[in-house]
Motif scaffolding. Sequence first.
Motif, mmCIF file in Angstrom:
data_model
loop_
_atom_site.group_PDB
_atom_site.id
_atom_site.type_symbol
_atom_site.label_atom_id
_atom_site.label_comp_id
_atom_site.label_asym_id
_atom_site.label_seq_id
_atom_site.Cartn_x
_atom_site.Cartn_y
_atom_site.Cartn_z
ATOM 1 N N GLY A 60 -9.246 -11.787 6.165
ATOM 2 C CA GLY A 60 -8.079 -11.540 7.012
ATOM 3 C C GLY A 60 -6.808 -11.390 6.204
ATOM 4 O O GLY A 60 -5.966 -10.536 6.506
ATOM 5 N N TRP A 61 -6.656 -12.222 5.165
ATOM 6 C CA TRP A 61 -5.481 -12.117 4.296
ATOM 7 C C TRP A 61 -5.434 -10.750 3.617
ATOM 8 O O TRP A 61 -4.386 -10.096 3.604
ATOM 9 C CB TRP A 61 -5.520 -13.220 3.242
ATOM 10 N N VAL A 62 -6.572 -10.314 3.058
ATOM 11 C CA VAL A 62 -6.620 -9.018 2.377
ATOM 12 C C VAL A 62 -6.333 -7.887 3.360
ATOM 13 O O VAL A 62 -5.583 -6.950 3.054
ATOM 14 C CB VAL A 62 -7.992 -8.822 1.705
ATOM 15 N N SER A 63 -6.910 -7.964 4.554
ATOM 16 C CA SER A 63 -6.697 -6.910 5.550
ATOM 17 C C SER A 63 -5.225 -6.832 5.942
ATOM 18 O O SER A 63 -4.655 -5.731 6.044
ATOM 19 C CB SER A 63 -7.559 -7.171 6.790
ATOM 20 N N LEU A 64 -4.614 -7.992 6.171
ATOM 21 C CA LEU A 64 -3.197 -8.002 6.540
ATOM 22 C C LEU A 64 -2.337 -7.451 5.415
ATOM 23 O O LEU A 64 -1.385 -6.694 5.649
ATOM 24 C CB LEU A 64 -2.770 -9.424 6.889
ATOM 25 N N TYR A 65 -2.670 -7.817 4.183
ATOM 26 C CA TYR A 65 -1.931 -7.311 3.027
ATOM 27 C C TYR A 65 -1.996 -5.789 2.967
ATOM 28 O O TYR A 65 -0.976 -5.105 2.787
ATOM 29 C CB TYR A 65 -2.522 -7.913 1.749
ATOM 30 N N LEU A 66 -3.214 -5.231 3.140
ATOM 31 C CA LEU A 66 -3.375 -3.786 3.054
ATOM 32 C C LEU A 66 -2.662 -3.063 4.187
ATOM 33 O O LEU A 66 -2.063 -2.001 3.988
ATOM 34 C CB LEU A 66 -4.868 -3.426 3.055
ATOM 35 N N VAL A 67 -2.710 -3.637 5.381
ATOM 36 C CA VAL A 67 -2.032 -3.019 6.528
ATOM 37 C C VAL A 67 -0.526 -2.961 6.283
ATOM 38 O O VAL A 67 0.124 -1.927 6.478
ATOM 39 C CB VAL A 67 -2.343 -3.787 7.830
ATOM 40 N N ILE A 68 0.045 -4.080 5.830
ATOM 41 C CA ILE A 68 1.498 -4.131 5.636
ATOM 42 C C ILE A 68 1.926 -3.235 4.479
ATOM 43 O O ILE A 68 2.917 -2.501 4.583
ATOM 44 C CB ILE A 68 1.954 -5.578 5.403
ATOM 45 N N THR A 69 1.196 -3.271 3.365
ATOM 46 C CA THR A 69 1.592 -2.443 2.222
ATOM 47 C C THR A 69 1.428 -0.960 2.531
ATOM 48 O O THR A 69 2.247 -0.135 2.109
ATOM 49 C CB THR A 69 0.770 -2.806 0.974
ATOM 50 N N THR A 70 0.373 -0.599 3.274
ATOM 51 C CA THR A 70 0.197 0.809 3.657
ATOM 52 C C THR A 70 1.333 1.267 4.554
ATOM 53 O O THR A 70 1.878 2.366 4.391
ATOM 54 C CB THR A 70 -1.140 1.005 4.373
ATOM 55 N N TRP A 71 1.720 0.411 5.495
ATOM 56 C CA TRP A 71 2.840 0.746 6.371
ATOM 57 C C TRP A 71 4.126 0.923 5.577
ATOM 58 O O TRP A 71 4.901 1.849 5.820
ATOM 59 C CB TRP A 71 3.011 -0.351 7.418
ATOM 60 N N ARG A 72 4.347 0.052 4.600
ATOM 61 C CA ARG A 72 5.563 0.151 3.789
ATOM 62 C C ARG A 72 5.559 1.422 2.945
ATOM 63 O O ARG A 72 6.595 2.062 2.749
ATOM 64 C CB ARG A 72 5.706 -1.085 2.901
ATOM 65 N N LYS A 73 4.391 1.813 2.428
ATOM 66 C CA LYS A 73 4.308 3.046 1.655
ATOM 67 C C LYS A 73 4.613 4.253 2.532
ATOM 68 O O LYS A 73 5.355 5.157 2.123
ATOM 69 C CB LYS A 73 2.922 3.196 1.038
#
Length: 376
Positions: free
Chosen positions: A138-151
């Motif tokens: 869940g931590w990794v998924s949340l990290y990827l979602v947020i960083t992708t959104w920021r990109k």
Amino acid sequence: MLSNPNSIDSGKRGPGELNSRALFWWLHSAGWVGVFLVGYLSALAYGKSYELWKLLAPVAITGFLGTLGLRYLLRALSGVPPVRVALLMIGPVLAVSAAMGLTYAVILLNGWCGGCRVPSSWLGYAAYMGSQTYMVVGWVSLYLVITTWRKLRAQTEAALAATSMAHQAQLKMLQYQLNPHFLFNALNAISTLVLDRDPANANRMVQRLSMFLRHSLDADPMQQVTLKQEIDTTCLYLDIEKVRFTERLTVRIEIDDTCWPALLPSLLLQPLVENAIKHAVARRVEGTTLIVRAERDRHSLRLSVLDDGPGRPPPEAGRSQLEHATHGNGVGLANTRERLRMLYGARQSFEARDRSEGGFMVVMTLPFEVGGTAGG
């Protein structure tokens, strides 16, 4: 539990990146403190020992440190296809989950949590490790979602900024092209041809001026054109100026055959040629040679505008550093430099300086992208 996706590993960091780093540490710390508190308060609500914090706190700390390692690994994998990232992260995720499970087992087996119940078999430890795996995933998924959104947000902002800069450049150029002084000079040259009973050249000049103004009004600075189209437009402008300056202006177009179909932003050369006309040709009685050059360097297109005029004027009192550095015309060259930076980022370069043999030169490098039909 998020990080700055646009972090730059350099000595200088802007305020935005520093704020993102602080936000990451705040959310990351708050997230794992929250995991501990939710687990501990839930256990107390079910009547478990208050000493359970001795177990849950070390496990949360292990998760805090382990996911920090995952964060740096994910940053190193930035730009890798998502499926490959998922496959590469399986091992590290299981390793962090196992570390949390091992912390749990060591504390229980050594009796460091007196009021905690020890599982009756190894299955209890395996089940606990499995629950931690879900948390790490869940931590990794949340990290990827947020960083992708920021990109995506950063890319959108860059595209909007590039659009704004391009339209500003277009407005600046139209302001010059429709400047009464420019039109006066062009019409005066045509009038001179008529008075000299040279109707053929006068008619040619009228056609050139009409085509040039029509192209300037219709051109979209966000649209790419081939180098052939850009040179044709530039030659329309130079033909008008050659009537004004006659033998004082000599133009050389030096284009590698492989460069004709290369794509570049429309109206890119105009402010550079205008700068050379204004600060090299117009200020000299003797003749000036203006060179427009294009070369291919592997995956890059190198464009140059050179003259053999007086070069950069000496510094004067009251003249800004930008005006002096850009051959006296801060607006045209500065806008072109900024436009390339917004469109291509680190994939471009822009240099304006005096030539060692005399004169001034502007050299631009941008990605070599092919389109259209080559021409001579």
